[in-house]
Design a protein around this motif. Structure first.
Motif, PDB file in Angstrom:
ATOM      1  N   ASP B 284      51.203  47.533  33.821  1.00 45.00           N
ATOM      2  CA  ASP B 284      50.086  47.530  34.515  1.00 45.00           C
ATOM      3  C   ASP B 284      49.164  48.005  33.647  1.00 45.00           C
ATOM      4  O   ASP B 284      47.876  48.325  34.212  1.00 45.00           O
ATOM      5  N   PHE B 285      49.051  48.343  32.207  1.00 47.12           N
ATOM      6  CA  PHE B 285      47.841  48.542  31.474  1.00 47.12           C
ATOM      7  C   PHE B 285      47.920  47.291  30.242  1.00 47.12           C
ATOM      8  O   PHE B 285      49.038  46.870  30.078  1.00 47.12           O
ATOM      9  N   ILE B 286      46.719  47.435  29.714  1.00 47.99           N
ATOM     10  CA  ILE B 286      46.323  46.426  28.723  1.00 47.99           C
ATOM     11  C   ILE B 286      46.611  47.079  27.559  1.00 47.99           C
ATOM     12  O   ILE B 286      46.094  48.073  27.118  1.00 47.99           O
ATOM     13  N   LYS B 287      47.226  46.132  26.680  1.00 48.09           N
ATOM     14  CA  LYS B 287      47.307  46.838  25.331  1.00 48.09           C
ATOM     15  C   LYS B 287      46.147  45.847  24.341  1.00 48.09           C
ATOM     16  O   LYS B 287      46.366  44.660  24.293  1.00 48.09           O
ATOM     17  N   PRO B 288      45.334  46.422  23.908  1.00 49.17           N
ATOM     18  CA  PRO B 288      43.978  45.611  23.403  1.00 49.17           C
ATOM     19  C   PRO B 288      44.545  44.764  22.208  1.00 49.17           C
ATOM     20  O   PRO B 288      45.437  45.324  21.365  1.00 49.17           O
ATOM     21  N   VAL B 289      43.818  43.638  21.968  1.00 52.29           N
ATOM     22  CA  VAL B 289      44.231  42.872  20.667  1.00 52.29           C
ATOM     23  C   VAL B 289      42.907  42.358  19.955  1.00 52.29           C
ATOM     24  O   VAL B 289      41.852  42.768  20.649  1.00 52.29           O
ATOM     25  N   LYS B 290      43.026  42.125  18.853  1.00 53.68           N
ATOM     26  CA  LYS B 290      42.026  41.561  18.079  1.00 53.68           C
ATOM     27  C   LYS B 290      41.992  40.290  18.136  1.00 53.68           C
ATOM     28  O   LYS B 290      42.927  39.452  17.839  1.00 53.68           O
ATOM     29  N   PRO B 291      40.941  39.643  18.691  1.00 55.61           N
ATOM     30  CA  PRO B 291      40.727  38.143  18.905  1.00 55.61           C
ATOM     31  C   PRO B 291      41.165  37.322  17.849  1.00 55.61           C
ATOM     32  O   PRO B 291      40.229  37.498  16.942  1.00 55.61           O
ATOM     33  N   ASN B 292      41.610  35.983  17.863  1.00 60.77           N
ATOM     34  CA  ASN B 292      41.663  35.345  16.777  1.00 60.77           C
ATOM     35  C   ASN B 292      41.918  33.620  17.444  1.00 60.77           C
ATOM     36  O   ASN B 292      42.973  33.250  17.769  1.00 60.77           O
ATOM     37  N   THR B 293      40.711  33.331  18.044  1.00 61.86           N
ATOM     38  CA  THR B 293      40.925  31.982  18.733  1.00 61.86           C
ATOM     39  C   THR B 293      39.557  31.299  18.414  1.00 61.86           C
ATOM     40  O   THR B 293      38.393  31.999  18.446  1.00 61.86           O
ATOM     41  N   ILE B 294      39.547  29.817  18.729  1.00 66.11           N
ATOM     42  CA  ILE B 294      38.217  29.213  18.721  1.00 66.11           C
ATOM     43  C   ILE B 294      37.484  29.372  20.025  1.00 66.11           C
ATOM     44  O   ILE B 294      36.241  28.980  20.247  1.00 66.11           O
ATOM     45  N   ALA B 295      38.290  29.889  21.033  1.00 61.16           N
ATOM     46  CA  ALA B 295      37.732  30.020  22.530  1.00 61.16           C
ATOM     47  C   ALA B 295      36.907  31.332  22.531  1.00 61.16           C
ATOM     48  O   ALA B 295      37.203  32.358  23.084  1.00 61.16           O
ATOM     49  N   LYS B 296      35.900  31.553  21.810  1.00 61.29           N
ATOM     50  CA  LYS B 296      34.833  32.717  21.642  1.00 61.29           C
ATOM     51  C   LYS B 296      34.516  33.253  22.821  1.00 61.29           C
ATOM     52  O   LYS B 296      34.446  34.357  23.007  1.00 61.29           O
ATOM     53  N   SER B 297      34.018  32.250  23.813  1.00 64.15           N
ATOM     54  CA  SER B 297      33.586  32.886  25.018  1.00 64.15           C
ATOM     55  C   SER B 297      34.503  33.584  25.937  1.00 64.15           C
ATOM     56  O   SER B 297      34.103  34.105  27.031  1.00 64.15           O
ATOM     57  N   ILE B 298      35.952  33.378  25.660  1.00 69.26           N
ATOM     58  CA  ILE B 298      36.735  34.134  26.495  1.00 69.26           C
ATOM     59  C   ILE B 298      37.509  35.130  25.599  1.00 69.26           C
ATOM     60  O   ILE B 298      38.527  35.400  26.020  1.00 69.26           O
ATOM     61  N   ALA B 299      37.123  35.569  24.416  1.00 68.96           N
ATOM     62  CA  ALA B 299      37.894  36.328  23.549  1.00 68.96           C
ATOM     63  C   ALA B 299      37.453  37.860  23.699  1.00 68.96           C
ATOM     64  O   ALA B 299      36.440  38.233  23.015  1.00 68.96           O
ATOM     65  N   ILE B 300      37.936  38.542  24.782  1.00 64.17           N
ATOM     66  CA  ILE B 300      37.647  39.578  24.780  1.00 64.17           C
ATOM     67  C   ILE B 300      39.009  40.542  24.545  1.00 64.17           C
ATOM     68  O   ILE B 300      40.021  40.350  25.461  1.00 64.17           O
ATOM     69  N   GLY B 301      39.172  41.350  23.677  1.00 67.01           N
ATOM     70  CA  GLY B 301      40.386  41.812  23.252  1.00 67.01           C
ATOM     71  C   GLY B 301      40.813  43.109  24.144  1.00 67.01           C
ATOM     72  O   GLY B 301      41.832  43.386  24.273  1.00 67.01           O
ATOM     73  N   ASN B 302      39.832  43.595  24.724  1.00 66.25           N
ATOM     74  CA  ASN B 302      40.197  44.915  25.542  1.00 66.25           C
ATOM     75  C   ASN B 302      39.409  44.673  27.031  1.00 66.25           C
ATOM     76  O   ASN B 302      38.476  45.182  27.298  1.00 66.25           O
ATOM     77  N   PRO B 303      40.144  43.945  27.748  1.00 72.05           N
ATOM     78  CA  PRO B 303      39.485  43.434  29.046  1.00 72.05           C
ATOM     79  C   PRO B 303      39.169  44.447  30.209  1.00 72.05           C
ATOM     80  O   PRO B 303      40.239  45.130  30.340  1.00 72.05           O
ATOM     81  N   ALA B 304      38.083  44.936  30.636  1.00 71.64           N
ATOM     82  CA  ALA B 304      37.945  45.981  31.556  1.00 71.64           C
ATOM     83  C   ALA B 304      38.511  45.648  33.035  1.00 71.64           C
ATOM     84  O   ALA B 304      39.201  46.500  33.456  1.00 71.64           O
ATOM     85  N   ASP B 305      38.657  44.423  33.248  1.00 72.63           N
ATOM     86  CA  ASP B 305      39.295  44.103  34.506  1.00 72.63           C
ATOM     87  C   ASP B 305      40.687  43.676  34.522  1.00 72.63           C
ATOM     88  O   ASP B 305      41.323  43.132  35.349  1.00 72.63           O
ATOM     89  N   GLY B 306      41.185  43.728  33.168  1.00 77.26           N
ATOM     90  CA  GLY B 306      42.787  43.451  32.884  1.00 77.26           C
ATOM     91  C   GLY B 306      43.772  43.674  33.933  1.00 77.26           C
ATOM     92  O   GLY B 306      44.347  43.038  34.433  1.00 77.26           O
ATOM     93  N   PRO B 307      43.728  45.329  34.152  1.00 75.92           N
ATOM     94  CA  PRO B 307      44.859  45.701  35.195  1.00 75.92           C
ATOM     95  C   PRO B 307      44.522  44.948  36.480  1.00 75.92           C
ATOM     96  O   PRO B 307      45.744  44.866  37.203  1.00 75.92           O
TER      97      PRO B 307
END
Ligand SMILES: Cc1ncc(COP(=O)(O)O)c(C=O)c1O
Ligand SMILES: [Zn+2]
Lengths: 80, 414
Positions: B284-307
């Motif tokens: 129920d918690f998010i482990k932040p990641v370092k983005p590595n994708t061509i999909a830059k507009s959805i590349a958020i490694g530490n999403p605030a609303d993830g949970p």
């Protein structure tokens, strides 16, 4: 007096190191921890630094130099 | 009685008045708008909405704004029955909600920014700001220009300037900060706290994110006041996904539609999938990641609303899937060649994931399915370089045309 709400994320290999304690000893900042989750493989804290702007900046730099990610609490900021 | 009761912490429930604040003083949790649905129910009706403006403001009764002044033509984008793509995927009732043609900057961000800056003006702010290199900055800069607000955009200094031409054209002050994304973010939140500015994604974020609910409202109305069985949407911070869910639930709550809220299917890029991973691993918690994708507009490694997105996926009996960069490109091409819609990588991710769910039999052939296309492909054409058919080169000769073009591609005559 200045205050800043931050989220600190520790990389796995740094979880056991007393980095925050170094911050307290070296800089004149008060630390007010609000939330934390520190386990074997994950470590993060949400806290408030209270103190002089310059001291807070130094504290953040020390954390970053030690490999800790220092993020704002403030919602989601960066969108590429 | 007012439609908005106040703000409330999503974590501890502490209540706050309607102010430009976004973090709970006690637990640092995010704040959310609380409505008085009993009161709203008395004033709202299908007829009233249908007579309203042809923009997202027709749903003002369910938005935290009293007097809209910014983004008056945002929203009200087409909902298209995707017959060709549907046939290919074996889906008889597939629809595309096409926010790639949102006004004025061609992404769903025009919705959230309209709401954020209309509210900012009500609060008396004269300056809009954001930290962004893409869709968000485009939209904030455009809306600030038309609203006569000052505008500041923060970016990391190692970014090539041609990446932000779509924001620069609106003449905001662009501040290039020496440092990485974390540094820019930290500085932004400090500035938001110290200056009287509306930082759309910081101090007015509770209002900003409400704008995404209109993606649910419009779809329900466009389907003839019914709720789809299943929707597919991309996740970056998770805000859009959770607010679409909230939007459908509100429609039921105030009695505008009957039935149950949709199953929420979500799409992330494999190279940045912290919400997918949390759901899969039962966290129920998010482990932040370092983005590595061509999909830059959805590349958020530490999403605030993830949970909260994880919670919505479970509560709606939905799921979240991922797409590789290769699959994302294929998704963009598939939507273009079947439906004539050119989306960017976020849309490519959504289509790729829709395809996976359809092929796995997770979506039934007769379900009403809506895929949310949130951005426009003309903004990020470089991702398709080398991925498309080349032109056929010929001399200006009819013989060569017949040989190389007609002979190769189609039957002659007819
Ligand atoms: C085109 C596009 N789609 C989807 C998203 C996802 O938004 P959210 O952060 O609300 O999950 C974004 C935002 O960053 C975007 O630019
Ligand atoms: Zn709280």
């Amino acid at each position: 007096m200045h205050s800043m709400k931050l989220k600190l994320i520790y990389p796995e290999e740094k979880i056991k190191e007393p980095i925050l304690s170094k911050v307290c000893k070296n800089f004149n900042v008060d630390i007010n921890i609000r939330k934390a989750n520190v386990q074997e493989k994950i470590g993060w804290l949400e806290l408030e630094f209270i103190g002089d702007e310059v001291e807070i900046e130094k504290a953040i730099n020390l954390l970053v130099e030690n490999g800790v990610e220092v993020l704002p609490i403030e919602g989601q900021v960066f969108i590429e | 009685m007012a439609k908005v009761k106040g703000l409330k912490c999503k974590e501890c429930g502490a209540e706050y008045p309607v102010e430009p604040i976004h973090v709970c003083e006690f637990c640092f949790g995010p704040l959310e708008i609380v409505y008085d649905y009993q009161e709203i129910k008395k004033n709202i009706s299908r007829e009233k909405i249908e007579k309203g403006p042809k923009s997202l403001w027709r749903y003002i009764d369910l938005l935290p704004v009293e007097n809209p002044t910014v983004g008056l033509s945002a929203g009200f984008t087409p909902l298209i029955k995707a017959e060709n793509l549907g046939k290919l995927l074996g889906l008889n009732n597939l629809y595309i909600k096409d926010d790639s043609v949102n006004h004025p900057t061609l992404s769903f961000k025009d919705r959230v920014v309209s709401v954020a800056l209309s509210k900012a003006k009500e609060f008396g702010f004269d300056t809009a700001a954001c930290a962004s290199t893409g869709n968000l900055a485009n939209s904030v800069a455009a809306h600030a220009a038309s609203a006569g607000m000052n505008c500041y955009v923060f970016i990391p200094s190692n970014l090539e300037t041609n990446k932000i031409i779509g924001s620069l054209v609106f003449n905001p002050v662009v501040v290039a900060v020496d440092g990485n994304y974390d540094d820019v973010n930290r500085l932004s939140s400090e500035i938001a706290n110290e200056f009287g500015w509306a930082f759309v994604n910081i101090n007015v974020r509770p209002f900003y994110s409400e704008g995404s609910k209109t993606l649910a409202f419009e779809v329900a109305e466009q389907l003839g006041w019914r709720i789809p069985d299943t929707v597919v949407a991309p996740l970056a911070s998770g805000s859009l996904y959770t607010k679409i869910w909230k939007g459908f639930n509100e429609l039921i709550e105030v009695g505008l539609v009957e039935g149950k809220p949709p199953r929420m299917l979500g799409a992330q890029a494999e190279g940045c999938s912290p919400i997918y991973q949390a759901l899969k691993e039962g966290r129920d918690f998010i482990k932040p990641v370092k983005p590595n994708t061509i999909a830059k507009s959805i590349a958020i490694g530490n999403p605030a609303d993830g949970p909260y997105a994880v919670k919505v996926a479970k509560e709606s009996k939905g799921d979240i899937q991922i797409a590789t960069d290769e699959e994302i490109i294929e998704g963009i091409k598939l939507l273009a060649k079947t439906e004539g819609i050119f989306t960017e990588t976020a849309g490519g991710t959504t289509i790729a994931v829709l395809k996976k769910f359809a092929e796995a039999g997770i979506i039934h052939k007769d379900e009403v399915v809506v895929a949310y296309i949130t951005g426009n492909g003309y903004k990020t054409m470089e991702v398709l370089e080398g991925k498309l058919e080349k032109p056929i080169h010929i001399k200006p000769s009819l013989i060569e045309f017949k040989e190389k073009v007609i002979g190769k591609n189609v039957k002659v005559g007819g």
